[in-house]
Design a protein around this motif. Structure first.
Motif, short mmCIF file in Angstrom:
data_model
loop_
_atom_site.label_atom_id
_atom_site.label_comp_id
_atom_site.label_asym_id
_atom_site.label_seq_id
_atom_site.Cartn_x
_atom_site.Cartn_y
_atom_site.Cartn_z
N THR A 39 0.93 -1.24 -0.03
CA THR A 39 -0.05 0.03 -0.01
C THR A 39 0.75 1.24 0.15
O THR A 39 1.83 1.48 0.83
CB THR A 39 -0.82 0.02 1.29
OG1 THR A 39 -1.67 -1.32 1.34
CG2 THR A 39 -1.76 1.11 1.34
N THR A 40 0.46 2.14 -0.67
CA THR A 40 0.97 3.67 -1.00
C THR A 40 -0.20 4.43 -0.61
O THR A 40 -1.18 4.04 -0.84
CB THR A 40 1.67 3.94 -2.20
OG1 THR A 40 0.98 4.05 -3.09
CG2 THR A 40 2.96 2.95 -2.13
N PHE A 41 0.21 5.98 0.00
CA PHE A 41 -0.80 6.69 0.22
C PHE A 41 -0.68 8.08 -0.64
O PHE A 41 0.33 8.57 -0.96
CB PHE A 41 -0.91 7.15 1.61
CG PHE A 41 -1.61 5.94 2.39
CD1 PHE A 41 -2.85 5.83 2.72
CD2 PHE A 41 -0.43 4.96 3.01
CE1 PHE A 41 -3.21 4.54 3.59
CE2 PHE A 41 -1.01 3.92 3.86
CZ PHE A 41 -2.37 3.82 4.20
N ALA A 42 -1.77 8.57 -1.18
CA ALA A 42 -1.64 9.94 -1.59
C ALA A 42 -1.25 10.96 -0.79
O ALA A 42 -1.66 10.54 0.59
CB ALA A 42 -3.23 10.20 -2.41
N LYS A 43 -0.37 11.83 -1.08
CA LYS A 43 0.00 12.92 -0.25
C LYS A 43 -0.92 14.16 -0.31
O LYS A 43 -1.13 14.70 -1.37
CB LYS A 43 1.46 13.20 -0.52
CG LYS A 43 1.80 14.68 0.50
CD LYS A 43 3.50 14.60 0.39
CE LYS A 43 3.88 15.02 -1.05
NZ LYS A 43 5.25 15.42 -1.08
N VAL A 44 -1.55 14.40 0.77
CA VAL A 44 -2.31 15.75 0.71
C VAL A 44 -1.65 16.85 1.53
O VAL A 44 -1.08 16.52 2.76
CB VAL A 44 -3.70 15.33 1.57
CG1 VAL A 44 -4.59 16.58 1.66
CG2 VAL A 44 -4.38 14.24 0.86
N GLN A 91 1.92 21.53 6.14
CA GLN A 91 1.22 20.21 6.51
C GLN A 91 1.24 19.09 5.72
O GLN A 91 0.64 19.49 4.62
CB GLN A 91 0.19 20.65 7.58
CG GLN A 91 0.10 21.67 8.46
CD GLN A 91 -1.11 21.94 8.84
OE1 GLN A 91 -2.19 21.47 8.95
NE2 GLN A 91 -1.03 23.35 9.86
N LYS A 92 1.29 17.91 5.92
CA LYS A 92 1.27 16.89 5.12
C LYS A 92 0.28 15.62 5.91
O LYS A 92 0.66 15.14 7.06
CB LYS A 92 2.64 16.15 4.70
CG LYS A 92 3.44 17.31 3.93
CD LYS A 92 5.02 16.71 3.48
CE LYS A 92 5.89 17.88 2.99
NZ LYS A 92 6.90 17.52 2.60
N TYR A 93 -0.32 15.00 5.02
CA TYR A 93 -1.23 14.19 5.66
C TYR A 93 -1.39 12.91 4.51
O TYR A 93 -1.25 13.11 3.54
CB TYR A 93 -2.89 14.39 5.70
CG TYR A 93 -2.75 15.84 6.71
CD1 TYR A 93 -3.04 15.50 7.93
CD2 TYR A 93 -2.68 17.18 6.41
CE1 TYR A 93 -3.14 16.48 9.18
CE2 TYR A 93 -2.85 18.32 7.10
CZ TYR A 93 -2.95 17.75 8.54
OH TYR A 93 -3.05 18.87 9.49
N LYS A 94 -1.79 11.73 5.11
CA LYS A 94 -1.97 10.82 4.17
C LYS A 94 -3.38 10.76 3.59
O LYS A 94 -4.18 11.13 4.44
CB LYS A 94 -1.75 9.36 4.93
CG LYS A 94 -0.49 8.82 5.41
CD LYS A 94 -0.49 7.60 5.87
CE LYS A 94 0.88 7.08 6.45
NZ LYS A 94 0.83 5.68 7.28
N GLY A 95 -3.38 10.67 2.54
CA GLY A 95 -4.83 10.75 1.79
C GLY A 95 -5.32 9.34 1.46
O GLY A 95 -4.87 8.38 2.48
#
Length: 150
Positions: free
Chosen positions: A45-50, A60-64
């Protein structure tokens, strides 16, 4: 954990869906090995970066949303191979049906997931090469990992 090579790893397919997306659900299925697999690919799994940049303060960076990945295994075509025939059927299937997959590593560890095959193009090169296929398997469920022998 010990290191291992990919030698001896296998990829298998099932037309059935697990009752639950866990070890018990997947191990209850009947899988057919896909023969002549040269490589499997990357599972995980990889996550989009928000990102959000407030006027005051640091970015600020979040897992999308998660992306469970895609495989593009290399397969030497064999029209008599039952697993390859199911894989071809999944590629030709125009419905949104999910097929179940199992990757087994050298030490017996397994990775289960469901996905859709978005094509199975063939490559016919020179006289000293095999006729190959490169199916694109989009992983649509979170992979379930089962440990192998210690």
């Amino acid at each position: 954990m010990t290191s291992q090579t990919a030698a001896g790893s296998t990829l298998a397919i099932s037309v059935a869906a697990p009752a639950t997306n866990d070890v018990a659900g997947f191990t209850a299925l009947t899988f057919t090995d896909i023969g002549n697999v040269e490589k499997i690919g990357t599972i995980g799994t990889t996550f989009a970066k928000v990102e959000f940049q407030p006027l005051k303060g640091g970015k600020q960076k979040y897992k999308g949303s998660p992306d469970y990945g895609a495989l593009q295994p290399s397969v030497a075509l064999d029209s008599a191979d039952a697993g390859q025939n199911i894989l071809q059927t999944s590629a030709d299937d125009e419905s949104q049906k999910l097929y179940s997959f199992r990757a087994t590593l050298q030490d017996g560890a397994k990775r289960f997931f469901q996905g859709r095959t978005f094509g199975m193009p063939e490559t016919i090169d020179g006289a000293d090469s095999m006729v190959m296929a490169a199916p694109t398997l989009e992983i649509c469920t979170k992979p379930v990992k089962v440990a192998g022998a210690a």
